[in-house]
Every structure is written in structure tokens, then in C-alpha cells.
Enzyme design. Structure first.
Site, short mmCIF file in Angstrom:
data_model
loop_
_atom_site.label_atom_id
_atom_site.label_comp_id
_atom_site.label_asym_id
_atom_site.label_seq_id
_atom_site.Cartn_x
_atom_site.Cartn_y
_atom_site.Cartn_z
CG ASN A 9 -1.67 1.27 1.48
OD1 ASN A 9 -1.68 1.75 0.44
ND2 ASN A 9 -2.13 1.99 2.77
CD1 TRP A 10 3.10 1.38 -2.80
CD2 TRP A 10 3.21 2.01 -4.99
NE1 TRP A 10 3.95 0.12 -3.99
CE2 TRP A 10 4.19 0.57 -5.04
CE3 TRP A 10 3.45 3.32 -6.55
CZ2 TRP A 10 5.07 0.80 -6.33
CZ3 TRP A 10 4.62 2.82 -6.88
CH2 TRP A 10 5.17 1.86 -7.32
CG HIS A 98 -5.72 2.08 4.96
ND1 HIS A 98 -5.35 2.79 5.60
CD2 HIS A 98 -4.78 0.85 5.23
CE1 HIS A 98 -4.07 2.27 6.36
NE2 HIS A 98 -3.59 1.31 5.59
N GLY A 176 2.48 2.22 10.69
CA GLY A 176 3.31 3.52 10.67
C GLY A 176 3.72 3.60 11.57
CB SER A 216 5.57 -1.52 11.46
OG SER A 216 4.65 0.04 11.90
N GLY A 237 2.76 -1.17 4.18
CA GLY A 237 3.07 0.41 3.92
C GLY A 237 4.57 0.31 4.06
N GLY A 238 5.08 1.37 4.48
CA GLY A 238 6.46 1.84 4.90
C GLY A 238 7.19 1.21 4.18
C1 PEP Z 1 -1.29 -0.20 6.27
O1 PEP Z 1 -0.74 0.92 6.01
O2 PEP Z 1 -1.54 -0.67 5.57
C2 PEP Z 1 0.46 -0.13 6.94
C3 PEP Z 1 0.04 -1.48 7.28
O3 PEP Z 1 1.43 0.22 7.04
P1 PEP Z 1 3.08 -0.21 7.55
O4 PEP Z 1 3.61 -0.94 6.91
O5 PEP Z 1 3.46 1.46 7.44
O6 PEP Z 1 2.82 0.39 8.98
#
Ligand code: PEP
Length: 254
Positions: A9-10, A98, A176, A216, A237-238
Site C-alpha cells: 500500500n503506497w 483502511h 506507520g 509496521s 505500507g512503509g
Molecule cells: C498500511 O498502511 O496498511 C500499513 C500497514 O502501513 P505500515 O506498514 O507503514 O505500518
């Protein structure tokens, strides 16, 4: 058969050149380095979906996903994007519910039920996100809360439709923040959710549905998370914004 899936997920990141460079780097690395049976879903911002479609070989292990869609098929909804539009440019998946959409755009369980319906009607696979806040995790019935998100947004579906959905458990306190759920915390919740699904649709559907972990997850912790019996991959995400990290996460799901 339960599918292993790693979705990136960008969010609202990358200019067009950066986005296309990342798509081709991921495509090349997946082709060269990923041998196992794992579906990779790239979810760039909507403005890049059509170009990304051209760069992703069809019929392979990489699919294309949107980050959201509107609950109506068309109409006077300025700035919105519909499921038929996504289908018309060859999008395969759509992330729905989300926590950022729930929090910043007020999306409700009932609205998400409508989005799930229209996604399925248009041949898109919903990646349905659910998860609890930190306050609820520490002070409340967080398992009941997440089960209820699933009940209210998904349990109206027929068994046949429900079986097409992918679930992503994403504790809000881990998104995040650099705080990851421990492998045991993820497994416990995924097990509970599978039981909940079994109570509505029976064991066979519950065992076959893919439940991803998100929050994360990264190159360092993915292997331990994905090794849990009821964790079938991740929504990332990241760590999906850099190809080498994302590839390490994908390999962890093989
Ligand atoms: C997400 O946005 O779905 C997510 C899991 O972000 P991150 O991996 O950055 O916590």
C-alpha cells in the site's frame, strides 16, 4: 486453497517517475528472485494505476490494486473513483476500510459493506481492513470490536461472495508507528477471526480465506509474522516503498 498474498500500500507517495521506477524494479526482482507461490499486489495511488497496468505482465504472480473505491457505480461524486472504472483499466484488487480512510474520511462499517458489494460486482477482490485502536487494545473488548467490523461489513455476503474476499488485520496502533504486533498477538487475532468466520460460513470457507497482517511489518520481522499458522501474508505500507525491502517481505511469505 488459502493463498499467500503480500500487498504493498503506497498510500499518497511517489511522483510518476518514482512510481514507475518502483513498479519495474519490483516486477524485475519478483521475476528473478521469487520462486514460491505468493501473489504480490501493488497498490499505487490511483493516478498511476493505468500506467502501472501496462508495466505489470498479465497472468503472472503480480496483481494491481487500488487503495479505495466509491460505493456507487457512477454519478455526481466529484473527485471519486468507481469500481467499474477500476475494472475497466484492469485493476484486480481494491483495499477497503483502511484505518486511515475510516479515521480521516469517516468511513463506516455500513458504507464499507456497500463498497465491498460494488467491488465484488465489478470483479475486484476486496482487501478488507479491520483493526482496533491502542486504547481499545489496552482497555476494551478489542477482539469483539474487530469481529464486529467483519460482521457489519461482510456477513451479509453469500458464502460464494465472502470466499472471494481477502481480510487484512491491521491494529491501528501498529500502522506507520514502528510498533508491530508480536507474532503471537497477530496469530491470536487471526485465529479468533477465522473462528468468527467459521461460525457464519463454516470451517471450509474459514480455512480457505486469506487473512493478512498489516502494521509496521518489514524486512526484519516479516518472516516471524508470516510463519504463524493463521497469518497468510501481509499488507505492507512503509516497507513497500523500497523494492529491496519489499522483496525481502515477499520472500518471507513463500
Ligand atoms: C498500511 O498502511 O496498511 C500499513 C500497514 O502501513 P505500515 O506498514 O507503514 O505500518
Amino acid at each position: 486453497m488459502r493463498k499467500k498474498i503480500v500487498a504493498g500500500n503506497w498510500k499518497m507517495n511517489k511522483t510518476t517517475d518514482e512510481a514507475m521506477a518502483l513498479v519495474s524494479e519490483v516486477v524485475d526482482k519478483v521475476n528473478a528472485e521469487v520462486t514460491g507461490d505468493v501473489t504480490v499486489v501493488l497498490c499505487p495511488p490511483a493516478v498511476y494505476l493505468a500506467t502501472a497496468r501496462q508495466a505489470i505482465p498479465s497472468g503472472g504472480s503480480i496483481a494491481l490494486g487500488a487503495q479505495n473505491c466509491h460505493e456507487k457505480a457512477s454519478g455526481a461524486y466529484t473527485g471519486e473513483i468507481s469500481a467499474p472504472m477500476l475494472q475497466s483499466i484492469g485493476v484486480d484488487y481494491v483495499i477497503l476500510g483502511h484505518s486511515e480512510r475510516r479515521e480521516y474520511f469517516g468511513e463506516t462499517n455500513a458504507q464499507l459493506a456497500a463498497k465491498v458489494n460494488i467491488a465484488l460486482e465489478n470483479g475486484l477482490t476486496p482487501i478488507f481492513c479491520c483493526g482496533e485502536s491502542r486504547d481499545l487494545r489496552e482497555n476494551g473488548d478489542y477482539i469483539g470490536f474487530v469481529k464486529n467490523q467483519i460482521t457489519e461489513s461482510l456477513f451479509h455476503l453469500s458464502a460464494e461472495s465472502f470466499a472471494k474476499v481477502v481480510i487484512a488485520y491491521e491494529p491501528i496502533w501498529a500502522i506507520g508507528t514502528g510498533l508491530t504486533a508480536s507474532a503471537a498477538q497477530a496469530q491470536d487475532m487471526h485465529f479468533e477471526l477465522r473462528q468468527h468466520i467459521a461460525s457464519q460460513y463454516g470451517d471450509s470457507i474459514a480455512q480457505d480465506i486469506s487473512i493478512l497482517y498489516g502494521g509496521s511489518a518489514n524486512a526484519q520481522n516479516a518472516a516471524e509474522l508470516f510463519a504463524q499458522t493463521d497469518v497468510d501474508g501481509g499488507l505492507i505500507g512503509g516497507a513497500s516503498l523500497k523494492a529491496p525491502d519489499f522483496i525481502t517481505v515477499i520472500k518471507a511469505a513463500q
